[in-house]
Scaffold this active site. Structure first.
Site, short mmCIF file in Angstrom:
data_model
loop_
_atom_site.label_atom_id
_atom_site.label_comp_id
_atom_site.label_asym_id
_atom_site.label_seq_id
_atom_site.Cartn_x
_atom_site.Cartn_y
_atom_site.Cartn_z
N ASP A 15 -13.59 -6.68 -4.78
CA ASP A 15 -13.70 -6.94 -3.34
C ASP A 15 -15.13 -7.42 -3.07
O ASP A 15 -16.08 -6.76 -3.52
CB ASP A 15 -13.46 -5.67 -2.52
CG ASP A 15 -12.06 -5.10 -2.73
OD1 ASP A 15 -11.16 -5.87 -3.16
OD2 ASP A 15 -11.85 -3.90 -2.48
N ASP A 74 0.86 -1.19 0.00
CA ASP A 74 0.00 0.00 0.00
C ASP A 74 0.89 1.23 0.00
O ASP A 74 1.82 1.34 0.80
CB ASP A 74 -0.89 0.02 1.25
CG ASP A 74 -1.99 -1.03 1.14
OD1 ASP A 74 -2.16 -1.61 0.05
OD2 ASP A 74 -2.69 -1.27 2.14
#
Lengths: 242, 194
Positions: free
Chosen positions: A121, A2
């Site tokens: 997701d 990230d």
């Protein structure tokens, strides 16, 4: 990894890093220690952060000799053009594809299927796999399997499926849903969410029929060494580069 | 050594430039005919869709220049496929250097093939120092069948050409610039041995 404003932000615990927040140095270490592919997810969500990401891509391409994918906040053909031009091998889109599915077709027409990954997701609600946005916070009306098929028909080259029910649990990947995706679709499926130990990877290839597996924290915190993982996969006759 | 990467607006060419830089050489990105003709080594990259890539070559006249080059030329991925007679992708005619056509994988396997695969049965100095069954990185939906110009073989759905060579023309279906140390060795061989 990230990335926020060009820096790795969380879950990194490499004691031997000179600069713990430098994604390029971390990427080089992963390339040297046997990772097959890297994924950078931009969570900056600001204009300036995006520009920094494009610079980071250029610096990663300069140093790293394995493929890498860049995702996060990509919403136009122009966004993708810059990232690919700077040396990303693939881009991954998520919310922007749900909001504007035609974007998948447009990107595929311009850049080819091989570099367009759609990240999905999803989590289970009343026994149904429901696609979610904003890191799993916002439910959509889309069913995982229907959306995945649409994504394939629109030309995406790969699907990166993260189960929000499994992500962070370290209790294994969502193998049932993965196996269904892998069987019903004819493009590669990358499993994400739930890796905690080596056995989970073996399971997701054998039971989940995943084409690739993604994990972050187990590697960042050195709970699993890539070398050990790959040797175990090989012992289970899963084809793997060692 | 003067290395030119042909820049015709097709895909990820920075990565090739950087890979060459990691080997200690500098490569120039160019679409200039004189500059390409003057190079010691020419790299012909390609990522994307065959029809539009071939269209760009024709727009710039490079489709006539490339087959006439006398120095070593390395086509990578789509670059290699465009050096063939034709490809099923967009029913496009190619440069006609290799006497073979690129065809699509069957639906028995996942298409595109994306990931690491093994190469073997080497028949060229391009693979000097590379062990049989080493892994390289592949991303493609179309493949070139085994033919008389095949110098390395891989398998996905069936055995097919991982690399081709005819005279001064070389092609790899895989991406040496993304294939870790094995890819670096192959690129080095192209620069130093070929």
């Amino acid at each position: 990894m990230d990335i926020k404003n060009g820096r790795t932000v969380k879950g990194i615990n490499f004691v031997d890093l000179r600069d713990a927040g430098d994604p390029v140095e971390l990427a080089e270490i992963y390339a040297q220690t046997g990772a097959d592919e890297l994924v950078f997810l931009d969570i900056s969500a600001t204009e300036e952060g995006r520009r920094t990401m494009a610079d980071m891509v250029l610096r990663v391409a300069e140093k790293v000799n394995i493929p890498f994918t860049v995702g996060g906040g990509i919403s136009s053909v122009e966004d993708v053009d810059i990232l690919l031009h700077n040396g990303a091998d693939k881009v991954s889109i998520n919310s922007s594809a749900v909001k504007n599915p035609q974007l998948i077709n447009d990107l595929v027409a311009k850049f080819g299927s091989q570099c367009i990954v759609v990240a999905i997701d999803a989590k289970q609600i009343d026994g149904q796999w429901v696609v979610h946005l904003v890191g799993g916070k916002v439910p959509t009306k889309l069913n995982l399997f229907d959306w995945a098929k649409e994504v394939e028909q629109r030309g995406a080259g790969e699907i990166l499926f993260t189960s929000m029910d499994h992500d962070g649990t370290k209790d294994g990947f969502a193998n049932e849903a993965l196996a269904k995706l892998s069987t019903e679709l004819n493009i590669p499926i990358i499993a994400s969410g739930g890796a905690g130990k080596i056995q989970h990877f073996t399971d997701t290839f054998l039971k989940g029929k995943a084409d690739a597996a993604l994990a972050a924290s187990v590697f960042h915190f050195k709970e699993i060494e890539i070398k050990d993982l790959k040797e175990e996969l090989k012992r289970n006759n899963i084809p793997v580069r060692i | 050594m003067k290395i030119v990467i042909i820049n015709y607006g097709a895909g990820n060419i920075q990565s090739i430039k950087f890979a060459i830089q990691r080997l200690g050489y500098e490569a120039v990105l160019s679409s200039d005919k004189e500059e390409i003709l003057a190079a010691d080594k020419v790299i012909f990259p390609g990522v994307g869709e065959a029809g539009s890539a071939m269209g760009k070559l024709k727009d710039s006249g490079l489709h006539l220049l490339i087959p006439q080059l006398k120095q070593p030329v390395l086509g990578i991925c789509l670059g290699m496929q465009l050096m063939c007679k034709a490809t099923e992708e967009g029913n496009t005619s190619g440069l006609g250097i290799f006497e073979v056509n690129a065809v699509k994988f069957s639906n028995k396997v996942k298409v595109p093939q994306i990931g690491w695969n093994q190469i073997a049965k080497f028949d060229s100095v391009l693979f000097n120092g590379v062990s049989e069954n080493e892994y390289i990185y592949m991303v493609h939906s179309f493949y070139v069948p085994i033919c008389k110009d095949t110098i390395a073989v891989t398998n996905y759905d069936l055995d097919y050409s991982a690399a081709l060579q005819k005279n001064n023309f070389y092609g790899t279906q895989f991406h040496p610039e993304k294939s870790s140390l094995v890819g670096e060795r192959i690129l080095r061989n192209f620069l130093e041995v070929v």
